[in-house]
Structures are given as structure tokens and as C-alpha cells.
Design a protein around this motif. Sequence first.
Motif, PDB file in Angstrom:
ATOM      1  N   ALA A  29      62.149 144.149-129.395  1.00 54.36           N
ATOM      2  CA  ALA A  29      61.019 143.213-129.506  1.00 54.36           C
ATOM      3  C   ALA A  29      61.422 141.762-129.279  1.00 54.36           C
ATOM      4  O   ALA A  29      60.732 140.840-129.713  1.00 54.36           O
ATOM      5  CB  ALA A  29      60.328 143.364-130.868  1.00 54.36           C
ATOM      6  N   GLY A  30      62.539 141.570-128.566  1.00 53.67           N
ATOM      7  CA  GLY A  30      63.025 140.212-128.364  1.00 53.67           C
ATOM      8  C   GLY A  30      62.574 139.612-127.042  1.00 53.67           C
ATOM      9  O   GLY A  30      61.731 140.163-126.314  1.00 53.67           O
ATOM     10  N   THR A  31      63.157 138.463-126.715  1.00 53.50           N
ATOM     11  CA  THR A  31      62.762 137.746-125.506  1.00 53.50           C
ATOM     12  C   THR A  31      63.200 138.481-124.240  1.00 53.50           C
ATOM     13  O   THR A  31      62.456 138.544-123.257  1.00 53.50           O
ATOM     14  CB  THR A  31      63.369 136.335-125.514  1.00 53.50           C
ATOM     15  OG1 THR A  31      64.803 136.433-125.600  1.00 53.50           O
ATOM     16  CG2 THR A  31      62.852 135.528-126.701  1.00 53.50           C
ATOM     17  N   ARG A  88      60.621 143.765-118.935  1.00 50.42           N
ATOM     18  CA  ARG A  88      59.357 144.476-118.705  1.00 50.42           C
ATOM     19  C   ARG A  88      58.594 143.851-117.547  1.00 50.42           C
ATOM     20  O   ARG A  88      58.052 144.558-116.686  1.00 50.42           O
ATOM     21  CB  ARG A  88      58.496 144.455-119.971  1.00 50.42           C
ATOM     22  CG  ARG A  88      57.162 145.192-119.815  1.00 50.42           C
ATOM     23  CD  ARG A  88      56.262 144.974-121.012  1.00 50.42           C
ATOM     24  NE  ARG A  88      55.904 143.566-121.155  1.00 50.42           N
ATOM     25  CZ  ARG A  88      55.199 143.070-122.173  1.00 50.42           C
ATOM     26  NH1 ARG A  88      54.788 143.865-123.139  1.00 50.42           N
ATOM     27  NH2 ARG A  88      54.911 141.779-122.223  1.00 50.42           N
ATOM     28  N   GLU A  89      58.551 142.515-117.495  1.00 46.61           N
ATOM     29  CA  GLU A  89      57.833 141.856-116.408  1.00 46.61           C
ATOM     30  C   GLU A  89      58.504 142.095-115.053  1.00 46.61           C
ATOM     31  O   GLU A  89      57.831 142.285-114.039  1.00 46.61           O
ATOM     32  CB  GLU A  89      57.734 140.352-116.688  1.00 46.61           C
ATOM     33  CG  GLU A  89      56.765 140.002-117.805  1.00 46.61           C
ATOM     34  CD  GLU A  89      55.360 140.526-117.512  1.00 46.61           C
ATOM     35  OE1 GLU A  89      54.863 140.318-116.388  1.00 46.61           O
ATOM     36  OE2 GLU A  89      54.768 141.157-118.415  1.00 46.61           O
ATOM     37  N   LEU A  90      59.842 142.095-115.037  1.00 48.32           N
ATOM     38  CA  LEU A  90      60.549 142.400-113.791  1.00 48.32           C
ATOM     39  C   LEU A  90      60.211 143.802-113.306  1.00 48.32           C
ATOM     40  O   LEU A  90      59.979 144.031-112.109  1.00 48.32           O
ATOM     41  CB  LEU A  90      62.058 142.249-113.989  1.00 48.32           C
ATOM     42  CG  LEU A  90      62.573 140.823-114.214  1.00 48.32           C
ATOM     43  CD1 LEU A  90      64.057 140.849-114.580  1.00 48.32           C
ATOM     44  CD2 LEU A  90      62.353 139.961-112.975  1.00 48.32           C
ATOM     45  N   GLU A  91      60.178 144.754-114.227  1.00 48.07           N
ATOM     46  CA  GLU A  91      59.833 146.136-113.853  1.00 48.07           C
ATOM     47  C   GLU A  91      58.372 146.237-113.421  1.00 48.07           C
ATOM     48  O   GLU A  91      58.049 146.931-112.451  1.00 48.07           O
ATOM     49  CB  GLU A  91      60.104 147.092-115.025  1.00 48.07           C
ATOM     50  CG  GLU A  91      61.569 147.225-115.422  1.00 48.07           C
ATOM     51  CD  GLU A  91      62.404 147.993-114.395  1.00 48.07           C
ATOM     52  OE1 GLU A  91      61.913 148.291-113.288  1.00 48.07           O
ATOM     53  OE2 GLU A  91      63.568 148.297-114.715  1.00 48.07           O
ATOM     54  N   ASN A  92      57.482 145.534-114.131  1.00 48.24           N
ATOM     55  CA  ASN A  92      56.058 145.561-113.765  1.00 48.24           C
ATOM     56  C   ASN A  92      55.825 145.018-112.353  1.00 48.24           C
ATOM     57  O   ASN A  92      54.908 145.458-111.651  1.00 48.24           O
ATOM     58  CB  ASN A  92      55.238 144.742-114.765  1.00 48.24           C
ATOM     59  CG  ASN A  92      55.072 145.443-116.101  1.00 48.24           C
ATOM     60  OD1 ASN A  92      55.288 146.647-116.201  1.00 48.24           O
ATOM     61  ND2 ASN A  92      54.696 144.692-117.126  1.00 48.24           N
TER      62      ASN A  92
END
Length: 267
Positions: free
Chosen positions: A230-232, A238-242
Amino acid sequence: MRIVAVLGAGKLGEVLLSGLLRAGWSADRLIATARRPERAQELTERYGIRVVDNETALREADVLTIAVKPQDAGTLLEDIGPKVPEDKLVVSLCAGLPTAFFAKYLPEGTPVVRVMTNTPALVDEAMTAISAGSHATADHLAQTEEMFRPLGRTIRVPESQQDAVTALSGSGPAYFYFLVEAMTDAGILLGLPRQVAHDLIVQSAIGSAVMLRESGEHPVKLREAVTSPAGTTINAIRELENHGVRAAFLAALEAARDRAREIASQS
């Protein structure tokens, strides 16, 4: 004393020459050729080496390093090919061109070694992949490694893997520079001065690369050590994968490999 000639000493050929001189090779072990007289004078003044014509290079050198652009290799080989003595070692720095391309122009049995290096050779941190042609022996590979070891690390690979090497490490520095450029822009967006963002990213890249090399750990394990629940970092990942960054890299390297194959097919 083995003498190395660099035929067509442009940017890449100059990298090799300067690296060997930094490693302690004497200038009398190195000769070069250049099409333009002003380029010949520049090399002589900068490095103290002789710049000669092709026939002199063929006669005096033990190793002939072809450093012209791939599209110019055929023209050079049409000129020198029939004149190359069979005991010479030919080393190709021409991206995308297989050793079979050189065999079409050279006397039967001439040993050819194919080399793919990259621009960090300028700071002695290159990754150089070396492949033997059909007539090159283990001794020829060892001679080639001796030439390129001062520029960084060397590795032997089958020639069938050279197009992948071109895509991965030959073009690789450009991908890292592109990433640094993008991260710098992100740092500016987050409110950092450009130079501060640049310094933060470059040192992080250097430190991360050294950790990868020295620790021997898998990159996933090193990444997980930075990724707290749950960290930075996990939010950024997650955004890179998205956004499909991993898939984009796969597609990009396939495109580079395919272009290397295309260059070979056009030769």
C-alpha cells in the motif's frame, strides 16, 4: 606485435581507437583509413596514429576492422575484398550485416568475427557481443575479445542471436536515455527544478545498475525490496502496468530486431 587497422574510422571506429589507446596500446599498433583528408588529419592530430590508404592497411595490419556504415560496406568490400590476404582476421562492426555477407566478397576461408557494441564504450562501460563466422576459430574470438575488453564487458553469442543483441544492448542506451528524459519531465511536473530532477534520476540509475551487477539478485527481488504494501512505489508500478509499459518495451525491442533483420535482407 599484432597491428589493428580500422577501415572507415567514423564515430564507432574512433571509439575503438581511443579505447585501445586508453588501455595502453601504443599508437604504432593502430592504423586507420578515412575517405576525407580532413578526417585523416583530425585522427592523426588527436591520437597520433597513422591514417593510410586501404591497400597499405591490408598489407600491414593483422586485424582488419570494418567500421563503415552498413550501407557502405558493399562498396568497401568490392574494392578490398579480392586483395585481402587469407591470413587476416576481419572484424565487422557493421550493424545488421551477417558474416555471410562478408564471405561473398572475401577469399574463401577468410575468418570473420561479427561484433555488436554500444555507445557506453566512450566511458569504458560498453556491452560487446562477439560471434564467430564459419571460418573463425577460438583464437580469432580471443583476439577480438582482447580488442574490445578495454571498452567494457564482452560476451560470446551465436551469430543467430546478434539481431536480438542489436535490439537489446546495441540500441539499449537510447531506451535508458528516453526513460531518464520522461522521468525528468515528471520531476518537473511534480515541482522539482530540472537539474535537481536530472541529478536524482541519474544517480538512482547508476546505483540501481551497480546493485543489479554486484548483488547478483533477480531484478524482481530488488524491485520488491523497494515496494512496500500500500505504499508509493506499488501505486506507481500499478500505473505503469495499466499503461502497458511492459508490453510497449516488448513491442519496441521486437521492432528493433525486425529492422536489424531487414538490413541484413537488403544486403
